[in-house]
Write an enzyme that holds these catalytic residues in place. Sequence first.
Site, PDB file in Angstrom:
ATOM      1  N   ASP A   9       0.836  -1.189   0.000  1.00 10.13           N
ATOM      2  CA  ASP A   9       0.000   0.000   0.000  1.00 10.13           C
ATOM      3  C   ASP A   9       0.882   1.254   0.000  1.00 10.13           C
ATOM      4  O   ASP A   9       2.063   1.191   0.325  1.00 10.13           O
ATOM      5  CB  ASP A   9      -0.887  -0.019   1.253  1.00 10.13           C
ATOM      6  CG  ASP A   9      -1.734   1.217   1.378  1.00 10.13           C
ATOM      7  OD1 ASP A   9      -2.464   1.534   0.417  1.00 10.13           O
ATOM      8  OD2 ASP A   9      -1.661   1.889   2.420  1.00 10.13           O
ATOM      9  N   ASP A  11      -0.501   5.188   0.754  1.00 10.06           N
ATOM     10  CA  ASP A  11      -0.844   6.193   1.764  1.00 10.06           C
ATOM     11  C   ASP A  11      -1.101   5.549   3.119  1.00 10.06           C
ATOM     12  O   ASP A  11      -1.971   4.693   3.255  1.00 10.06           O
ATOM     13  CB  ASP A  11      -2.071   6.986   1.309  1.00 10.06           C
ATOM     14  CG  ASP A  11      -2.076   8.407   1.848  1.00 10.06           C
ATOM     15  OD1 ASP A  11      -1.289   8.703   2.753  1.00 10.06           O
ATOM     16  OD2 ASP A  11      -2.860   9.232   1.341  1.00 10.06           O
TER      17      ASP A  11
END
Length: 255
Positions: A9, A11
């Site tokens: 991932d 953010d």
Amino acid sequence: MDYKGYLIDLDGTMYNGTEPILAAPRFIKRLQDKQVPFLFVTNNTTKTQEEVMDNLQTNFGITVTEDHIYTGSLATAKYMKKLNKGNKVFAIGETGLKDALTKAGFIEDKKNPDFVVVALDREATYTDFETATLAIQKGAQFIATNKDTNMPSEKGMVPGAGSLVALVVAATRVEPTFIGKPESIIMGEALEAIGLKKEEVVMVGDNYETDILAGIQNDIDTLLVYTGFTKPEDLTLDMKKPTHSIHSLDEWTIR
């Protein structure tokens, strides 16, 4: 645990909004030094692959290529293309989404679109939501890029795409097809992109509701890092636990 590849991932895992996460570039450098394949899998649809790459390098000291980046925009466009149900679309979204749809051959149509796509759009107007609602009521297929109701930023947890999607659901009483994490659509496409099987990779992320459930629901091991959305106290006894959990990516050993 040895993994042949990493799905990661952005953010909340590599950075928080404009705030760096200091362990993140060190983690990526260790993967690169050991030549372990990795792919950033992000629900963020606001930026193109090139913009994501530039942001990582310029602001966070993480140097990668566009091939390392798989966005919710790319996953959405690919899914819609596979359906072969027309090429007219009305999209609520920013540059990343609209660029991906255009490159996939879709054209904007506000009156009679085949698809309505709702993503994060920080400049969306009431008129946009009115157009989307009316088109869905006429029969356009409702696609939503992701369920993230909030996203981490330097200001705090601000509204995400899922909050905008909820508005359209309330107005139409139609449930969309979701593309992004934790859905199988984006995870299947990410595995195709990295060229590995689900048992060979681990999903790394900060958000239990998207990153970790993406792994759990698709039989992929997970590594939860407490640097963004989910905190240790958020994991209740009735929730299926991530395969691994850490407070910093510096704690993780890459074999």
